[in-house]
Design an enzyme around this catalytic site. Structure first.
Site, mmCIF file in Angstrom:
data_model
loop_
_atom_site.group_PDB
_atom_site.id
_atom_site.type_symbol
_atom_site.label_atom_id
_atom_site.label_comp_id
_atom_site.label_asym_id
_atom_site.label_seq_id
_atom_site.Cartn_x
_atom_site.Cartn_y
_atom_site.Cartn_z
ATOM 1 N N GLY A 88 -9.575 -5.049 80.308
ATOM 2 C CA GLY A 88 -10.697 -4.963 79.438
ATOM 3 C C GLY A 88 -10.790 -4.241 77.996
ATOM 4 N N CYS A 105 -4.297 10.618 78.526
ATOM 5 C CA CYS A 105 -3.544 12.099 78.143
ATOM 6 C C CYS A 105 -4.634 12.734 78.493
ATOM 7 C CB CYS A 105 -3.086 12.093 76.580
ATOM 8 S SG CYS A 105 -1.642 11.189 76.250
ATOM 9 N N THR A 136 -10.784 11.689 80.488
ATOM 10 C CA THR A 136 -11.613 11.662 81.680
ATOM 11 C C THR A 136 -11.137 12.796 82.644
ATOM 12 O OG1 THR A 136 -11.371 9.101 81.291
ATOM 13 C CG2 THR A 136 -12.565 9.767 83.401
HETATM 14 P P1 GTP Z 1 -7.926 6.586 78.693
HETATM 15 O O1 GTP Z 1 -8.967 6.087 79.520
HETATM 16 O O2 GTP Z 1 -6.699 5.588 78.567
HETATM 17 O O3 GTP Z 1 -8.497 6.820 77.105
HETATM 18 O O4 GTP Z 1 -7.322 7.992 79.008
HETATM 19 P P2 GTP Z 1 -7.987 9.400 79.291
HETATM 20 O O5 GTP Z 1 -7.520 10.220 77.913
HETATM 21 O O6 GTP Z 1 -9.294 9.410 79.720
HETATM 22 O O7 GTP Z 1 -6.913 9.972 80.525
HETATM 23 P P3 GTP Z 1 -6.934 10.649 81.788
HETATM 24 O O8 GTP Z 1 -7.833 11.751 81.815
HETATM 25 O O9 GTP Z 1 -7.708 9.358 82.672
HETATM 26 O O10 GTP Z 1 -5.550 11.034 82.369
HETATM 27 C C1 GTP Z 1 -4.558 10.065 82.491
HETATM 28 C C2 GTP Z 1 -3.440 10.401 83.328
HETATM 29 O O11 GTP Z 1 -2.832 11.757 82.753
HETATM 30 C C3 GTP Z 1 -3.594 10.488 84.718
HETATM 31 O O12 GTP Z 1 -2.581 9.759 85.173
HETATM 32 C C4 GTP Z 1 -3.570 11.809 85.102
HETATM 33 O O13 GTP Z 1 -2.979 12.086 86.345
HETATM 34 C C5 GTP Z 1 -2.578 12.519 84.312
HETATM 35 N N1 GTP Z 1 -3.133 13.874 83.617
HETATM 36 C C6 GTP Z 1 -4.358 14.399 83.487
HETATM 37 N N2 GTP Z 1 -4.461 15.721 83.329
HETATM 38 C C7 GTP Z 1 -3.095 16.062 83.286
HETATM 39 C C8 GTP Z 1 -2.473 17.588 83.398
HETATM 40 O O14 GTP Z 1 -3.161 18.484 83.185
HETATM 41 N N3 GTP Z 1 -1.178 17.484 83.678
HETATM 42 C C9 GTP Z 1 -0.464 16.379 83.942
HETATM 43 N N4 GTP Z 1 0.917 16.639 84.149
HETATM 44 N N5 GTP Z 1 -1.176 15.308 84.235
HETATM 45 C C10 GTP Z 1 -2.232 14.938 83.867
HETATM 46 C C1 SPV Z 2 -7.693 3.605 76.144
HETATM 47 O O1 SPV Z 2 -6.657 2.942 76.209
HETATM 48 O O2 SPV Z 2 -7.767 4.472 75.278
HETATM 49 C C2 SPV Z 2 -8.837 3.344 76.987
HETATM 50 C C3 SPV Z 2 -8.681 2.270 77.814
HETATM 51 O O3 SPV Z 2 -9.604 3.996 77.063
HETATM 52 S S1 SPV Z 2 -9.267 0.848 77.038
HETATM 53 O O4 SPV Z 2 -9.269 1.218 75.487
HETATM 54 O O5 SPV Z 2 -9.994 0.072 77.479
HETATM 55 O O6 SPV Z 2 -7.691 0.011 77.006
#
Ligand code: GTP
Ligand code: SPV
Ligand code: MN
Length: 636
Positions: free
Chosen positions: A233, A284, A287
């Site tokens: 995606g 990181c 979400t």
């Molecule tokens: P993209 O969709 O790729 O942009 O990512 P995102 O920034 O939305 O990341 P997301 O919130 O989905 O978290 C990504 C990963 O970080 C997951 O595997 C979580 O389990 C881990 N994670 C989130 N919060 C924490 C935290 O507070 N501590 C730790 N150790 N891991 C965390």
């Molecule tokens: C990211 O990698 O920051 C995401 C998922 O949110 S995607 O950009 O669709 O690969």
């Protein structure tokens, strides 16, 4: 008449091509939009990729259902037992955004930061158009019209995507706003972004087969994206990071900001709600923060900011979530868990499937020892070609859902004005230096010290090695298609347009102790967010440290009890909030080096801020030593 796109087109030729290659219905649908650049883009895509037929989709419910049905019929997706749920696999080497093969096409007279992946425009166009040549033979090309940002709004950007993937088209249904009617309304005034995508050759599992020929090139001179031999995606849904790169240039021209940020509503006393945005690199924490139980989610990945009458107004570019499913479980993520386990429209990607049920890493349930996953038939202990054990699901396995399917979806998602932003936060995977949560002294200090100094480690969301330390400026570096210095300057200038700039916070969910253990639990972020809400309203004091204001112990003790029912001790506070002077000084050095080497024209404020931080750290170290307990510093 002639028209500029990647070359000059004669409009009479374009019309002839469309008349010849589109069926009557699709032709009528396309011609209902009065836009010649659009005609040139579609005609060129057809001529280049040579699809068997073309389906021009409108916004009708019937067309939405058709796309979903075709995604299943072509076997790019398959149904799961729960009604509305489907799953999709990407190739073994196509499980995340691919930095190596994603490049900006840079014309001869232009230059981008050396930190960005790039190729000469002529050379790149020849290469990628060569790969797209005849790539859709025997397949249908779907033409989709969508918008970024709420419709009928200053935030709104029309986008068109030509793709031969019904999975991509189905993802668009869930993740973005429909834009056919908007294109019709705008006609010649639709200044749109255009993506051309082809899966290329597919194997019997309906997975892109020619991984060595995967290319994703961005032509920012004409607002076009080309992507081929990939399905993941993030590499194929043009409105995601690919359009973000174009949006950053548009925002730069027009004086607003496009950010890699979530948006959430945080509840406070007396029924008040404050909107907070947050930038974190991929995987990181965006979400997981936006989805905190009891709060509302307005967006989880891409946000636009505009200064309107001195206020910072923010909107979600998207209308759905393409979220990481790893570690989503019923206890920590009740809202998303419900959507993923009840009937409703969901696309799962790169999970494990057994007996029509989806499984993923860290779901908190028993998982089977075999099934089907991104590697094909899978069994526990299965190895890949390099001898590494294949996990039951990929770490970057994801779900796609529309935001309104969530109970905690914020009511203002479609507000054309956006919402007024109270605070922003920046965070990355920093094992050593920054405290878990701090507030900047002012806008400039926050933008420079937390945003423009963001350090992290590479994650599974990007193809390649995990855990490699790097600088990821404002969590958006890969997508900054203008000079990095100008980008930081734009952020600094933006604050000056506001009567009251949002408060700026730096968070670090990934700080470790001497033994390498995380000093915080995953739910602790809720405390930082609630503290920010108090700070926005002037309802909490803070302790001044050399790197920013940190929460007072008593406030954290109370918040941990109220929000998480946890006892928070003085030892916890010391472990998490001790200022590590040497680590912070080393951090400033690393970042300054990055700026001198990679960022031409960095604003003066960047270097001045580095100097002041160093001075404060050194001064404090003389007084308190190189490890400064938060209890030694005064609250104000
Ligand atoms: P993209 O969709 O790729 O942009 O990512 P995102 O920034 O939305 O990341 P997301 O919130 O989905 O978290 C990504 C990963 O970080 C997951 O595997 C979580 O389990 C881990 N994670 C989130 N919060 C924490 C935290 O507070 N501590 C730790 N150790 N891991 C965390
Ligand atoms: C990211 O990698 O920051 C995401 C998922 O949110 S995607 O950009 O669709 O690969
Ligand atoms: Mn993201």
């Amino acid at each position: 008449m002639s028209l500029y796109f990647w070359r000059t087109f004669k409009m009479s030729d374009v019309r002839k091509i469309l008349e010849k290659l589109l069926d009557a219905e699709s032709y009528k649908r396309l011609m209902a939009i009065d836009n010649e650049r659009l005609y040139a883009f579609v005609a060129d895509s057809i001529e280049l990729c040579k699809p068997k037929c073309v389906f021009v989709s409108t916004d009708s419910a019937e067309d939405m259902v058709y796309t979903r049905k075709m995604a299943i019929e072509t076997r790019e997706e398959r149904p799961l037992k729960t009604e509305g749920h489907t799953y999709h696999f990407d190739g073994m080497d196509d499980q995340g955004r691919d930095r190596e093969v994603t490049k900006y096409l840079v014309p001869k007279n232009d230059s981008l930061s050396k930190a960005l992946n790039q190729i000469g425009r002529e050379e790149g166009l020849t290469e990628i158009r060569g790969l797209l040549e005849g790539s859709m033979k025997g397949r249908t090309m779907i033409v989709r019209f969508m918008t970024l940002g709420p419709n009928n709004s200053a935030f709104s950007i029309p986008c068109v995507e030509c793709t031969d993937s019904y999975y991509v088209s189905h993802s668009l249904n869930l993740l973005y706003r429909l834009g056919y009617e908007e294109f019709k309304r705008l006609g010649t005034k639709a200044h749109f972004f255009a993506t051309l995508h082809s899966c290329g050759k597919m194997d019997e599992r309906m997975v892109s087969a020619e991984k060595d020929k995967k290319r994703i090139y961005i032509d920012y001179t004409t607002d076009n994206v080309y992507t081929v031999n990939t399905q993941y995606g993030g590499n194929t849904v043009g409105l995601k990071k690919l359009a973000l790169r174009l949006t950053i240039r548009k925002a730069d021209r027009e004086g607003w900001l496009a950010e890699h940020m979530f948006l959430m509503g945080v509840k406070g006393k007396g029924g008040r709600k404050s909107y907070i945005a947050g930038a974190f690199p991929s995987a990181c924490g965006k979400t997981s923060t936006a989805m905190l139980p009891g709060e509302t989610i307005l967006g989880d990945d891409i946000a636009y900011f505009r200064a309107v009458n001195g206020k910072c107004m923010a909107a979600n570019a998207e209308a759905g979530i393409f979220g990481i499913i790893q570690n989503v479980n019923s206890k920590d993520d009740p809202a998303i868990w419900e959507v993923l386990t009840k009937p409703g429209e969901v696309i799962f990607s790169n999970i494990l499937v057994k007996d029509g049920k989806p499984y993923w890493l860290g779901m908190g349930n028993d998982t089977p020892n075999d099934g089907e996953n991104f590697s094909g038939q899978w069994f526990k202990g299965k190895k890949d070609s390099k001898g590494a054990e294949i996990p039951l699901a990929h770490k970057n396995a994801r779900y796609a859902v529309a935001l309104p399917a969530l109970k905690n979806c914020d009511s203002e998602l479609e507000n054309p004005e956006g919402v007024e932003l109270a605070a922003v936060m920046y965070g990355g995977r920093d094992a050593k230096a920054y405290v878990p949560c701090q507030q900047s002294f002012d806008w400039e200090h926050g933008i420079v010290s937390y945003g423009a100094s963001l350090e992290t480690e590479t994650t599974f969301a990007i193809v390649g090695k995990e855990g490699v330390p790097e600088i990821n400026l404002m969590a958006i570096q890969d997508f900054v298609a203008i000079s990095l210095g100008k980008y930081v300057q734009n952020n600094l200038d933006f604050g000056k347009k506001l009567k009251k700039a949002p408060l700026v916070f730096g968070v670090n969910y990934f700080l470790r102790d001497q033994e390498g253990k995380f000093v915080n639990g995953v739910r602790d972020k809720h405390i930082w967010v609630k503290w920010m809400e108090l700070r926005v309203h002037g309802d909490a004091k803070a302790v001044r440290t050399p790197t920013g204001f940190i929460p007072c112990f008593e406030d954290l003790k109370r918040l941990f009890k109220d929000v998480l029912d946890k006892d928070y001790s003085r030892d916890d506070y010391i472990r998490q909030f001790t200022i590590r002077v040497d680590e912070n000084l080393a951090k400033v050095e690393r970042i300054e080096k990055f700026y001198t080497e990679h960022v031409t024209n960095a604003p003066k404020a960047v270097y001045n801020t580095f100097d002041r931080t160093r001075d404060r750290l050194k001064e404090a170290a003389e007084k308190y030593g190189s490890s400064i307990s938060p209890f030694d510093l005064p609250a104000e």
